[in-house]
Write an enzyme that holds these catalytic residues in place. Structure first.
Site, PDB file in Angstrom:
ATOM      1  N   LYS A   1       0.837  -1.206   0.000  1.00 51.79           N
ATOM      2  CA  LYS A   1       0.000   0.000   0.000  1.00 51.79           C
ATOM      3  C   LYS A   1       0.873   1.258   0.000  1.00 51.79           C
ATOM      4  CE  LYS A   1      -3.307   2.301   3.128  1.00 51.79           C
ATOM      5  NZ  LYS A   1      -2.363   3.332   3.611  1.00 51.79           N
TER       6      LYS A   1
ATOM      7  N   LYS B   1       8.439   9.942  -7.874  1.00 54.96           N
ATOM      8  CA  LYS B   1       9.000  10.760  -6.785  1.00 54.96           C
ATOM      9  C   LYS B   1      10.500  10.544  -6.631  1.00 54.96           C
ATOM     10  CE  LYS B   1       6.561   9.452  -3.225  1.00 54.96           C
ATOM     11  NZ  LYS B   1       5.856   8.287  -3.765  1.00 54.96           N
TER      12      LYS B   1
ATOM     13  N   LYS C   1       7.623   0.967   1.880  1.00 55.08           N
ATOM     14  CA  LYS C   1       8.319   0.090   0.931  1.00 55.08           C
ATOM     15  C   LYS C   1       9.750   0.544   0.687  1.00 55.08           C
ATOM     16  CE  LYS C   1       5.262   0.784  -2.191  1.00 55.08           C
ATOM     17  NZ  LYS C   1       4.348   1.545  -1.318  1.00 55.08           N
TER      18      LYS C   1
ATOM     19  N   ASP D   1      -0.144   0.512  -4.594  1.00 51.34           N
ATOM     20  CA  ASP D   1      -0.868  -0.715  -4.883  1.00 51.34           C
ATOM     21  C   ASP D   1      -0.728  -1.029  -6.374  1.00 51.34           C
ATOM     22  OD1 ASP D   1      -2.589  -2.821  -4.778  1.00 51.34           O
ATOM     23  OD2 ASP D   1      -4.300  -1.711  -4.000  1.00 51.34           O
TER      24      ASP D   1
END
Length: 298
Positions: free
Chosen positions: A40, A71, A45, A158
């Site tokens: 998510k 990003k 992560k 996701d």
């Protein structure tokens, strides 16, 4: 062999009726163990990927981490900076890839970890799968994958389309980062479905999940028991981890207080587990309503 040990027949789920970016046979990553990290959005992560890369490097492995997010913040704790993206560098040379040198897009981070930020198209345009494909193609053209033991793809958010699932075409194992809450586990269930779909055409299989930023793991464990999945590690919700991000450092560069030392050990244990090999998992992802009924308190 039980039904859970078998890879389910998911015919028609991998892009049938849609247009997807499919892997060029020449773009296969060979020789390295390849992991794709999903979860998510905002679940940690990049923190997990960077510390896992650092842990692999502490085991003496030659590691390459590829950030797959516009990003381009996947590797900044490894390098201490936001490195330029492959897509931006390609734009600078008008997409004449032959003009690039490896040092233009591959940067060395903590303990020799090689860092690449694939980047992505502007919001609402293009396909992330194309960017991932071009990044792997460049790395192969410059022989950057020949001296690599471990490749880690850190993938945004996701799985919502074939482009974001593109790293699964290269990976041996998919690792899911979750927290001990409904939204994170709901996202994990969708990711499991996406990996299962890709596994019908590609070698990728599920390795398991990492419970991140969580005091407890009871909800994660309940879900795993129900669907036949495996929690490989638990990273608690520690302020030291938050501080490491603010200092633009991995946990392996932070002062040796007791909490940091323990989490480092967990990352090294996770790296050892993944390096030694995990059994391919085929959990039975749940319909949305069943997850809602499974999790939480009465």
């Amino acid at each position: 062999m039980s039904p859970r040990d078998e890879i389910p027949n998911l015919r028609g789920m991998d892009g049938e009726g849609s247009v997807q970016v499919h892997q060029d046979e020449d773009a296969r990553i060979e020789g390295a163990k390849v992991f794709a990290v999903y979860g998510k959005g905002g679940i940690g992560k990049s923190t997990t990927s960077s510390n896992l890369s650092a842990a692999f490097s502490m085991l003496g492995k030659r590691v390459l981490q590829i950030g797959c997010d516009p990003k381009h913040d996947s590797t900044f704790t490894l390098t201490g900076t936001l490195v330029p993206t492959v897509i931006d560098i390609l734009k600078d040379v008008d997409f004449h890839a032959e003009e690039l040198r490896p040092e233009d897009f591959v940067f060395e981070g903590f303990n020799g970890v090689k860092c690449v930020e694939a980047g992505g198209p502007p919001a609402g345009t293009g396909c992330g799968g194309y960017v991932v494909g071009q990044t792997v193609k460049l790395l192969k053209q410059h022989h950057m994958l020949e001296d690599t033991d471990v490749v880690i793809f850190d993938v945004l958010g996701d799985v919502v389309c074939g482009g974001f699932a593109a790293p699964l075409q290269h990976a041996d194992r998919a690792l899911i980062v979750t927290a001990n809450d409904f939204d994170s586990i709901y996202a994990m269930n969708r990711i499991i479905a996406a990996v299962q779909a890709k596994s019908s055409n590609y070698k990728v299989r599920l390795a398991g999940c990492v419970a991140n930023r969580s005091k407890d793991t009871d909800e994660v464990d309940r879900y795993c028991r129900t669907v036949g999945f495996n929690r490989l590690a638990h990273m608690p919700d520690l302020d030291a981890i938050r501080r490491s991000r603010l200092k633009k450092k991995t946990l392996f560069e932070m002062p040796d207080d007791e909490e940091v030392v323990q989490v480092r050990k967990e990352y090294v244990r996770l790296a050892e587990t993944l390096w030694n090999g995990t059994l391919p998992m085929a959990p039975e992802c749940l319909p949305d309503r069943e997850i809602f009924e499974l999790l939480g308190f009465d």
